[in-house]
Design an enzyme around this catalytic site. Structure first.
Site, PDB file in Angstrom:
ATOM      1  N   ALA A  66       0.968  -1.215  -0.012  1.00  0.00           N
ATOM      2  CA  ALA A  66       0.044  -0.133  -0.058  1.00  0.00           C
ATOM      3  C   ALA A  66       0.870   1.219   0.005  1.00  0.00           C
ATOM      4  CB  ALA A  66      -1.083  -0.116   1.145  1.00  0.00           C
ATOM      5  N   GLY A 109       0.555  -4.922   0.880  1.00  0.00           N
ATOM      6  CA  GLY A 109      -0.574  -4.924   0.095  1.00  0.00           C
ATOM      7  C   GLY A 109      -0.158  -5.505  -1.363  1.00  0.00           C
ATOM      8  N   GLU A 112      -0.575  -9.117  -0.542  1.00  0.00           N
ATOM      9  CA  GLU A 112      -2.113  -9.275  -0.555  1.00  0.00           C
ATOM     10  C   GLU A 112      -3.098  -9.188  -1.569  1.00  0.00           C
ATOM     11  OE1 GLU A 112      -1.733  -6.198   2.552  1.00  0.00           O
ATOM     12  OE2 GLU A 112      -2.759  -7.446   3.917  1.00  0.00           O
ATOM     13  N   GLU A 132       4.949  -5.184   7.165  1.00  0.00           N
ATOM     14  CA  GLU A 132       4.327  -3.928   7.963  1.00  0.00           C
ATOM     15  C   GLU A 132       4.582  -3.568   9.277  1.00  0.00           C
ATOM     16  OE1 GLU A 132       2.626  -6.342   6.015  1.00  0.00           O
ATOM     17  OE2 GLU A 132       1.056  -5.593   4.823  1.00  0.00           O
TER      18      GLU A 132
HETATM   19  N1  CAA Z   1       4.655   3.409  -0.623  1.00  0.00           N
HETATM   20  C1  CAA Z   1       5.025   4.380  -1.219  1.00  0.00           C
HETATM   21  N2  CAA Z   1       6.291   4.522  -1.899  1.00  0.00           N
HETATM   22  C2  CAA Z   1       7.057   3.243  -1.943  1.00  0.00           C
HETATM   23  C3  CAA Z   1       6.786   2.162  -1.491  1.00  0.00           C
HETATM   24  C4  CAA Z   1       5.227   2.115  -0.723  1.00  0.00           C
HETATM   25  N3  CAA Z   1       4.863   0.811  -0.206  1.00  0.00           N
HETATM   26  N4  CAA Z   1       7.707   1.280  -1.839  1.00  0.00           N
HETATM   27  C5  CAA Z   1       8.548   2.046  -2.321  1.00  0.00           C
HETATM   28  N5  CAA Z   1       8.221   3.289  -2.508  1.00  0.00           N
HETATM   29  C6  CAA Z   1       8.933   4.292  -3.121  1.00  0.00           C
HETATM   30  C7  CAA Z   1      10.188   4.959  -2.356  1.00  0.00           C
HETATM   31  O1  CAA Z   1       9.689   5.601  -1.580  1.00  0.00           O
HETATM   32  C8  CAA Z   1      11.124   5.284  -3.597  1.00  0.00           C
HETATM   33  O2  CAA Z   1      10.471   6.658  -3.770  1.00  0.00           O
HETATM   34  P1  CAA Z   1      11.399   7.880  -3.744  1.00  0.00           P
HETATM   35  O3  CAA Z   1      12.341   7.737  -5.161  1.00  0.00           O
HETATM   36  O4  CAA Z   1      10.478   9.009  -4.007  1.00  0.00           O
HETATM   37  O5  CAA Z   1      12.208   7.955  -2.507  1.00  0.00           O
HETATM   38  C9  CAA Z   1      10.815   4.369  -4.556  1.00  0.00           C
HETATM   39  O6  CAA Z   1       9.408   3.643  -4.426  1.00  0.00           O
HETATM   40  C10 CAA Z   1      11.695   3.575  -4.882  1.00  0.00           C
HETATM   41  O7  CAA Z   1      11.750   2.447  -3.806  1.00  0.00           O
HETATM   42  P2  CAA Z   1      13.382   2.519  -2.950  1.00  0.00           P
HETATM   43  O8  CAA Z   1      14.340   3.495  -3.209  1.00  0.00           O
HETATM   44  O9  CAA Z   1      12.993   2.118  -1.395  1.00  0.00           O
HETATM   45  O10 CAA Z   1      13.961   1.114  -3.972  1.00  0.00           O
HETATM   46  P3  CAA Z   1      15.025  -0.118  -3.160  1.00  0.00           P
HETATM   47  O11 CAA Z   1      15.040  -0.812  -4.385  1.00  0.00           O
HETATM   48  O12 CAA Z   1      15.930   0.570  -2.303  1.00  0.00           O
HETATM   49  O13 CAA Z   1      13.998  -0.641  -2.080  1.00  0.00           O
HETATM   50  C11 CAA Z   1      12.072  -2.055  -1.374  1.00  0.00           C
HETATM   51  C12 CAA Z   1      12.767  -1.450  -2.511  1.00  0.00           C
HETATM   52  C13 CAA Z   1      12.652  -3.045  -0.391  1.00  0.00           C
HETATM   53  C14 CAA Z   1      10.702  -2.863  -1.951  1.00  0.00           C
HETATM   54  C15 CAA Z   1      11.787  -0.736  -0.751  1.00  0.00           C
HETATM   55  O14 CAA Z   1      11.242   0.123  -1.395  1.00  0.00           O
HETATM   56  C16 CAA Z   1      10.576  -0.954   0.624  1.00  0.00           C
HETATM   57  O15 CAA Z   1      11.020  -1.715   1.623  1.00  0.00           O
HETATM   58  N6  CAA Z   1       9.314  -0.447   0.326  1.00  0.00           N
HETATM   59  C17 CAA Z   1       8.239  -0.721   1.226  1.00  0.00           C
HETATM   60  C18 CAA Z   1       7.714  -1.872   1.466  1.00  0.00           C
HETATM   61  C19 CAA Z   1       6.738  -2.166   2.565  1.00  0.00           C
HETATM   62  O16 CAA Z   1       6.960  -1.725   3.780  1.00  0.00           O
HETATM   63  N7  CAA Z   1       5.443  -2.331   2.152  1.00  0.00           N
HETATM   64  C20 CAA Z   1       4.430  -2.345   3.121  1.00  0.00           C
HETATM   65  C21 CAA Z   1       3.459  -1.090   2.955  1.00  0.00           C
HETATM   66  S1  CAA Z   1       2.185  -1.174   3.910  1.00  0.00           S
HETATM   67  C22 CAA Z   1       1.066  -2.014   3.433  1.00  0.00           C
HETATM   68  O17 CAA Z   1       1.071  -2.642   2.539  1.00  0.00           O
HETATM   69  C23 CAA Z   1      -0.242  -2.088   4.352  1.00  0.00           C
HETATM   70  C24 CAA Z   1      -1.176  -3.038   4.051  1.00  0.00           C
HETATM   71  O18 CAA Z   1      -1.153  -4.176   4.555  1.00  0.00           O
HETATM   72  C25 CAA Z   1      -1.954  -2.944   2.955  1.00  0.00           C
END
Ligand code: CAA
Length: 258
Positions: A66, A109, A112, A132
Site C-alpha cells: 500500500a 499490499g 495481499e 508492515e
Molecule cells: N509506498 C510508497 N512508496 C514506496 C513504497 C510504498 N509501499 N515502496 C517503495 N516506494 C517508493 C520509495 O519511497 C521510493 O521513492 P523515492 O524515489 O521518491 O524515494 C521508490 O519507491 C523506490 O523505492 P526504494 O528507493 O526504496 O527502492 P529499493 O530498491 O531501495 O527498495 C523495497 C525496494 C525493498 C521494496 C523498498 O522500497 C521497501 O521496503 N518498500 C516498502 C515495502 C513495505 O513496507 N510495504 C508495506 C507497505 S504497508 C502495507 O502494504 C499495508 C497493507 O497491508 C495494505
C-alpha cells in the site's frame, strides 16, 4: 479503451492483461490505482468476450505495498471512519478468474493483492513478504488471513512478526504460488495459461472458481455439499451437453457459454 494513470490495460483476444504502472513508487497501491483497478475488473466481469485476466507489475516489483506516503499522516478517524482498504473487497467479488503474474517485490499490499487473485505464477525473481511490522502496523488488506491459509500458521506468523521475505522457491514449496517461471517468460507464460482457461466453458470456469474459494469460507461437509449442488446445476447448461458430447464424438467442444 479507457486511459488510466496507474495501469496499462490490454485485451489479448479473450484475455485482459493489466500491468500495474507506477514505476516511480514500485507500483505502490494508492487510492487512484484501486479505483482504476476496480473500474477495469468491473468492465472485465461484464464483458462476455473476456474470459480470463492477468495482473502483473514490472520486473522489479509486482507491487511494494500500500502507498506508505498516502497513509503516513492518516489518523484513526480517517482510517476507521473511511473504512480504508474496504474497496479491495470489491476486487475479490470479481467472478471471472484472475491470475497474478509476480516478478520482483510483492510486499505488504502487493503480496495481499497477489493472494486476492485466484492463483499466483511467480518469476524466479519474485519475493513475497508482509513487512508492515517494520512500519509499526500489521497487514490491512487480508494478508494475515490469506497468508495463513496459503502457507500455514508457522510461516505466516514468522513472516508477519519478522517482516522477512520469502523467495520464489520457498513460496512454491509452501504452497503460496502455483508455479515458478523464468522471469523473461513470466508474462507470456501467464497469458498462455490464461488463454487455456479462456478456452474452457465459461460457466464451468466460474463455478470452479466459486467452489474452490468456498473451501476457505466453509467447513468440509458444507463445502462438499456446495460443490455437489453447483455440479448438479451445470447439468442445466448447454455447455455440459456439448462438452460430454464432444468427448464421446472425439472432437473439440464448441462452447456457447449457455
Ligand atoms: N509506498 C510508497 N512508496 C514506496 C513504497 C510504498 N509501499 N515502496 C517503495 N516506494 C517508493 C520509495 O519511497 C521510493 O521513492 P523515492 O524515489 O521518491 O524515494 C521508490 O519507491 C523506490 O523505492 P526504494 O528507493 O526504496 O527502492 P529499493 O530498491 O531501495 O527498495 C523495497 C525496494 C525493498 C521494496 C523498498 O522500497 C521497501 O521496503 N518498500 C516498502 C515495502 C513495505 O513496507 N510495504 C508495506 C507497505 S504497508 C502495507 O502494504 C499495508 C497493507 O497491508 C495494505
Amino acid at each position: 479503451m479507457t486511459d488510466y494513470n496507474t495501469l496499462i490495460v490490454e485485451r489479448r483476444e479473450a484475455v485482459t492483461l493489466v500491468t500495474l504502472n507506477r514505476p516511480q513508487a514500485l507500483n505502490a497501491l494508492n487510492a487512484e490505482l484501486l479505483a482504476e483497478l476496480l473500474d477495469v475488473m468491473r468492465a472485465y466481469d461484464a464483458d462476455p468476450e473476456q474470459r480470463c485476466a492477468v495482473i502483473t507489475g514490472s520486473p522489479k516489483a509486482f507491487a511494494a505495498g500500500a502507498d506508505i506516503k498516502e497513509m503516513q499522516e492518516m489518523d484513526f478517524a480517517a482510517m476507521y471512519g473511511g473504512n480504508h482498504f474496504a474497496g479491495w473487497d470489491d476486487f475479490t467479488r470479481t467472478r471471472k478468474p484472475i491470475i497474478a503474474a509476480v516478478a520482483g517485490y510483492a510486499l505488504g499490499g502487493g503480496c495481499e493483492l497477489a493472494m486476492m487473485c485466484d492463483f499466483i505464477l511467480a518469476a524466479d525473481t519474485a519475493k513475497f513478504g508482509q513487512p508492515e511490522i517494520k512500519l509499526g502496523v500489521t497487514p490491512g488488506m487480508g494478508g494475515s488471513q490469506r497468508l495463513a491459509h496459503a502457507v500455514g500458521k508457522a510461516k505466516a506468523m514468522e513472516m508477519c512478526l519478522t517482516g522477512r521475505m520469502m523467495d520464489a522457491e520457498e513460496a512454491e514449496r509452501a504452497g503460496l504460488v502455483a508455479r515458478i517461471i523464468p522471469a523473461a517468460d513470466l508474462v507470456e507464460d501467464a497469458l498462455k495459461t490464461a488463454a487455456t482457461i479462456a478456452g474452457m466453458a465459461p460457466i464451468a470456469v466460474r463455478a470452479n472458481k466459486e467452489m474452490v474459494n468456498a473451501a476457505f469460507d466453509m467447513g468440509l461437509a458444507q463445502g462438499v455439499q456446495f460443490e455437489r449442488r453447483l455440479f448438479h446445476g451445470l447439468f442445466g447448461s448447454a455447455d455440459q451437453k456439448e462438452g460430454m458430447a464432444a468427448f464421446v464424438e472425439k472432437r473439440a467442444p464448441n462452447w456457447t457459454g449457455k
